[in-house]
Design an enzyme around this catalytic site. Sequence first.
Site, PDB file in Angstrom:
ATOM      1  N   GLU A 182       0.765  -1.527   0.234  1.00 30.42           N
ATOM      2  CA  GLU A 182      -0.105  -0.222   0.019  1.00 30.42           C
ATOM      3  C   GLU A 182       1.060   1.228   0.069  1.00 30.42           C
ATOM      4  O   GLU A 182       0.643   2.225  -0.965  1.00 30.42           O
ATOM      5  CB  GLU A 182      -0.817   0.280   1.455  1.00 30.42           C
ATOM      6  CG  GLU A 182      -2.461  -0.482   1.004  1.00 30.42           C
ATOM      7  CD  GLU A 182      -1.363  -2.037   1.763  1.00 30.42           C
ATOM      8  OE1 GLU A 182      -2.896  -3.446   1.613  1.00 30.42           O
ATOM      9  OE2 GLU A 182      -0.704  -2.688   1.952  1.00 30.42           O
ATOM     10  N   PHE A 195     -12.320  -6.814  13.634  1.00 29.00           N
ATOM     11  CA  PHE A 195     -11.182  -6.991  12.934  1.00 29.00           C
ATOM     12  C   PHE A 195     -10.586  -5.867  11.741  1.00 29.00           C
ATOM     13  O   PHE A 195     -11.987  -5.972  11.107  1.00 29.00           O
ATOM     14  CB  PHE A 195     -11.578  -8.199  11.915  1.00 29.00           C
ATOM     15  CG  PHE A 195     -10.529  -8.493  11.013  1.00 29.00           C
ATOM     16  CD1 PHE A 195      -9.109  -9.621  11.535  1.00 29.00           C
ATOM     17  CD2 PHE A 195     -10.774  -8.717  10.071  1.00 29.00           C
ATOM     18  CE1 PHE A 195      -8.587 -10.064  10.685  1.00 29.00           C
ATOM     19  CE2 PHE A 195     -10.000  -9.768   9.006  1.00 29.00           C
ATOM     20  CZ  PHE A 195      -8.954 -10.142   9.705  1.00 29.00           C
ATOM     21  N   GLN A 196      -9.661  -5.636  11.932  1.00 32.28           N
ATOM     22  CA  GLN A 196      -9.285  -5.098  10.664  1.00 32.28           C
ATOM     23  C   GLN A 196      -9.815  -3.080  10.759  1.00 32.28           C
ATOM     24  O   GLN A 196     -10.088  -2.728   9.707  1.00 32.28           O
ATOM     25  CB  GLN A 196      -9.181  -5.342   8.781  1.00 32.28           C
ATOM     26  CG  GLN A 196      -8.336  -6.779   9.293  1.00 32.28           C
ATOM     27  CD  GLN A 196      -8.359  -6.823   7.580  1.00 32.28           C
ATOM     28  OE1 GLN A 196      -9.083  -6.246   6.695  1.00 32.28           O
ATOM     29  NE2 GLN A 196      -6.528  -7.650   7.305  1.00 32.28           N
TER      30      GLN A 196
END
Length: 567
Positions: free
Chosen positions: A49, A111-112
């Site tokens: 990223e 989550f995330q």
Amino acid sequence: MKLKGTQVLLEVLKEEKVEIIFGYPGGAVLDIYDELYKSDFRHILVRHEQGAVHAADGYARATGKVGVCLVTSGPGATNTVTGIATANMDSIPLVVFTGQVPTGLIGNDAFQECDITGITRPCTKHNFLVRTIEELAATIKEAFHIARSGRPGPVLVDLPKNIMAAQIDYDPAAVRIRNHEAVYKPAPKKMANVLEMLARAQKPLIMTGGGVILGRAAEELTRLARRYRIPVTGTLMGLGSFPASDSLWLGMLGMHGTYYANMAVSTCDLLLAVGVRFDDRVTGTIDTFAANAKIVHIDIDPSSINKNVTVDLPIIGDTKAALADLLRFLEEHHYEPESAARRDWLAEIDEWREKAPLTYCQNGEIIKPQFVIQTLSNLTGGDALITTEVGQNQMWTAQFFGFDRPNSFITSGGLGTMGFGLPAAIGVKSAFPDRQVVDIAGDGSIQMNIQELATAAQYNIAVKVVLLNNGYLGMVRQWQELFYEKRYSHTDMTYAPDFVKLAEAFGVAGLRATKPGEVEDVLRQGLAMDKPVLMDFRVSREECVYPMVHPGESISQMALGTREMIN
């Protein structure tokens, strides 16, 4: 018409004339990627990223348009932070889209999930968390407006997954955004003040920075310098805003600037600083910087005025408009410099240039890195688009590659981000597939994002990497040599991959030169290939970048290849 959030996003991107999206998919943005699959958008899949942001950044710097990238939530979003901070320090227009968990889960440690707007608040021009489908289109449009207007910068838009799945009746004509930017038009009195200061000056000097390139003001600045025979020096970010081939060009100033540029700044009686922010690497000791000069500072950002250097005449405004107004005013009032004084000033500069030219000695069987860059400049006629990594490779490029055009030197200035050059080159080449695009790299810096060779190979983005391989973290080693009695603490990089074999493993051509006589042939061969190429040049291991102003010293005191200071 009824559209899902994902469709609204792509519709607005079309309206903003987005050409390329650099990105990396993940759970929170799967709906967006599914919509991309059905669209005709050009998407480039990076391998990290951070690489996506740097590629969008390179695209933006080369084109002047807003760069766009798309990543998922959590670690995908946090991996963008270095790239965002890089763009923010150099005022580069980006819009970074990050996925986010559904709004009902925000704050639940899902989550995330991460608070990416909180994390990036200090290093974005602005950021948004979209909370309703109704505000989605206006938020995206506002993000582009903020990114490109005034002093440009990166804007982050956080997109919760449930918002992207929701539906809305979308009417482009009904979307309204706020205007965040004040318009600064310098008063005519300011131009009269500049005229008065020029009329009194015997030794005027123009200092050009990144704001000239971002403001598309290179033509006006060049006309001003040539019309009135005013010499020009530039910051690292200002390289290319005035032709390096012009006799009025003094090169870069500052810590690794030319002797004659630094002496001109230290001796001038009028400094016209355009689109600069007086970075510490440029000024050296503040109280000795341009100590004999009246300073005029033109900049679009009021917060940059008197921030680092106290100036005599601040002019807040767009650099292009301000310089156009100044040219018009000087012409209308028939300003002509006193010819004898100007000749004497230029002759004094020529004496400094003759006393300490920017040079190096290429002899023996060891390749000097400056020789590689100068040969590259000669072979390309200075017409290549150059990115760099950060360190010695960056400084030698600034010194020995002649940049005659704006937007042709793409480098990380303010943050000094290692790993910038290769993904940035991919972004530049994606915008200009018919131009020669070269990343000049060091063996330490290239390894930060070397995985992006796979991106170049996958899409046959024919970037060329000129690797100055000295087996060290070169700039850190140089400081250890000069200031730490050659205690090379953890800067030896001789344990490294065979870069030619590694390039080939990625599907990229690999070439190598180990002797000076091989340099030109390797460069010619690599530049001629219609594919990505990595050229490994085994250069002098302990070569240093000179001139160098030591920390805490005036820029009029320079080491020119020895430990002795020259002034």
